[in-house]
Scaffold this active site. Sequence first.
Site, short mmCIF file in Angstrom:
data_model
loop_
_atom_site.label_atom_id
_atom_site.label_comp_id
_atom_site.label_asym_id
_atom_site.label_seq_id
_atom_site.Cartn_x
_atom_site.Cartn_y
_atom_site.Cartn_z
N ASN B 272 0.83 -1.21 0.00
CA ASN B 272 0.00 0.00 0.00
C ASN B 272 0.86 1.26 0.00
O ASN B 272 0.35 2.36 0.14
CB ASN B 272 -0.92 0.01 1.23
N HIS B 274 2.74 2.45 2.23
CA HIS B 274 2.99 3.12 3.50
C HIS B 274 3.68 2.14 4.45
O HIS B 274 3.83 0.96 4.15
CB HIS B 274 1.73 3.75 4.10
N CYS B 309 1.59 6.28 8.28
CA CYS B 309 2.95 6.82 8.28
C CYS B 309 3.52 6.65 6.88
O CYS B 309 3.54 5.54 6.35
CB CYS B 309 3.79 6.08 9.31
#
Lengths: 398, 398
Positions: B272, B274, B309
């Site tokens: 994804n 991240h 994050c």
Amino acid sequence: MASFSHQMAFFFRCPRNKNVQEPNKQKLHCVRIKGTKSFSPSGLDFLSQEHGIGITSVDHTENVQVFEQQIRQNIPTKKQLVDPYRQGMIIEEWAGYRQTVVIRSYEVGPDKTATIESILSLLQETALNHVWMSGLLSDGFGATHGMMRNNLIWVVSRMQLQVDHYPIWGEVMEIDTWVGASGKNGMRRDWLLRSQATDLVFARATSTWVMMNQQTRRLSKMPDEVRAEISPWFLDKHAIQEESPEKIEKLDNNARYVHSDLKPKRSDLDMNHHVNNVKYVGWMLETIPDEFLEENQLSGMVLEYRRECGSSDVVQSLCDPQQEGLLETGIPKCDHISVNGHKLSAEILEGNGFVGCKNQGPFSYTHLLQVKGESKNEEIVRGKTTWKKKLISIPFPT
Amino acid sequence: MASFSHQMAFFFRCPRNKNVQEPNKQKLHCVRIKGTKSFSPSGLDFLSQEHGIGITSVDHTENVQVFEQQIRQNIPTKKQLVDPYRQGMIIEEWAGYRQTVVIRSYEVGPDKTATIESILSLLQETALNHVWMSGLLSDGFGATHGMMRNNLIWVVSRMQLQVDHYPIWGEVMEIDTWVGASGKNGMRRDWLLRSQATDLVFARATSTWVMMNQQTRRLSKMPDEVRAEISPWFLDKHAIQEESPEKIEKLDNNARYVHSDLKPKRSDLDMNHHVNNVKYVGWMLETIPDEFLEENQLSGMVLEYRRECGSSDVVQSLCDPQQEGLLETGIPKCDHISVNGHKLSAEILEGNGFVGCKNQGPFSYTHLLQVKGESKNEEIVRGKTTWKKKLISIPFPT
């Protein structure tokens, strides 16, 4: 390698019929009969309870834990031809090992291809499972019974890897591994990583291993009893035909990229209580600029190990691009490349069968990991990595 | 859970007899018939060659790569009851999923028990394989076809884990996972990790998931078409009976332990794009003092996710011991412990059924990961970890 066909069953949990073809289940059954399922993972607490042994003695606790570990691990005590749980089997006239693996979701990077660390971890795993199946595995990280009696562990001295294709998430792969002689006191271990669907070889690797005394941390000759254990497994077959003969130069403070103060974490230590080799590769690759890693993928790697890295060492990782055209940013320049000392333009290169700037040929980095001491530095590993252009790059903003 | 018995075969590579019971092999056969084995991992280069399509166009290259990826991944397009390669099967009235796994050599720490990161990675893997088997998996990290059409990805909002026992190297485990409703727009996912030999449950976990728009990175309602896809799989069954109801307090600069300047590496990013949740746990645990981790092992964990994050974020990890007796070094003091506000000596505690200093009861840490911005900090995840004494500690010199 000979083609072959083989089927075997693996078994799901079936509590009502435990006596199905599961190898080495005997000891587990003995324990379960005692009705101890509710006490501990393998039901070993009954030892304390039934025999009135207190658990305040550390020695006793350790003994119980060792016994419990043996039952739970269920390591074969004699050669095993197939292992349904590991999806592994002995091949190659009873000497090699083949395991089927599926590339897992956490073994791939953002581009959905397996990371080099994952590939190296799978090679380690299949090597250990090979020893597991051999019936030689003792209570160590791949050590045989003879090695344990001599207080010896395996350490890798050299590793070479070629990756032509990267497996992707969910892809079914087969890994073959086997061992061979390496001089008088060493052992080679080779691997092939192949697509299960097409048989195409994605990666090849070879490595050399020697023995180290676990207490003194000094290298050791191979004892005769260990040679007697492992030499029947030796095959004279090479995964990589032309092994890289060149010596890797030692980098110094003039290296272009330097990462200092790298500290091992608890999770970097393996069962031999030193930093695992795969972590070394991670430190080496972290030192290459991100812009380069975005555009390129590793196609080959040679590692020469010099010294083990302990948990308290502070490590420095140096790397240097090794080919002209990589001088400024680590990304190859497009205007020229050097062949036999002559700089050639991109046009000439393309006319001569070179792939040109859009499909750069292999280029390489030299690496050094060292422990930065107060008086002098001590080498851990020298490395050389070769690279090729990715078809599609994944940005990594920094 | 009902006991059951089931057998199924898995197949090794058998080039001379490819038409054995391997699901979804059709497409692979089509490609192999073209005799393209020597060209690319799945033989897709023939598309360029036979159809005279150049590979200079990035769009075309991307299309070929997507097609090649589909063939190599071989994701089922309809529900599949067993997967011999993943050693997985649909259970629980056709809604849950069970997978057999062997704890691998690189999934354990120096004490030969699986690390918490490895356990979490295996939970992620089985969750994705559950979706894989459902026939709903699209070209994303667990996203269904309906989610892909709506440009949605899964993000986890809460995770709770209880570990009673740690699996050891080579131990054969079974992981069950299933999903359920969570409010109007969320989904629960639960897991049980169990010894294959004894059926004893080693760990339990539950999690809550919501959908995020991949472009805007904002949370989204669950579209009706997605609900229609996944709700037939919902089970009303909970892995953890009493879920932790308490809210985790937010730590501030008074937290005892702070690690700053934590930067994601390329290998920390998942599909994804991240930072993967497992990395968060790594950052949280790194902040706990080594002396504490040597002596204790994690027995429970609650994580509340607030924000994803990204690769360019600089992260700060704070943690604070939460119980008196942990005040100085993070290691419980032996001379007293507080019960309902009264300090009691070790002798009194033992007389009252407390386990005393040698076998400390659970104690906990509160955690916070945040992105340290210039004006204000933004929370990534709050966490609470509970711990119990290890029987044998592994020294980690620092």
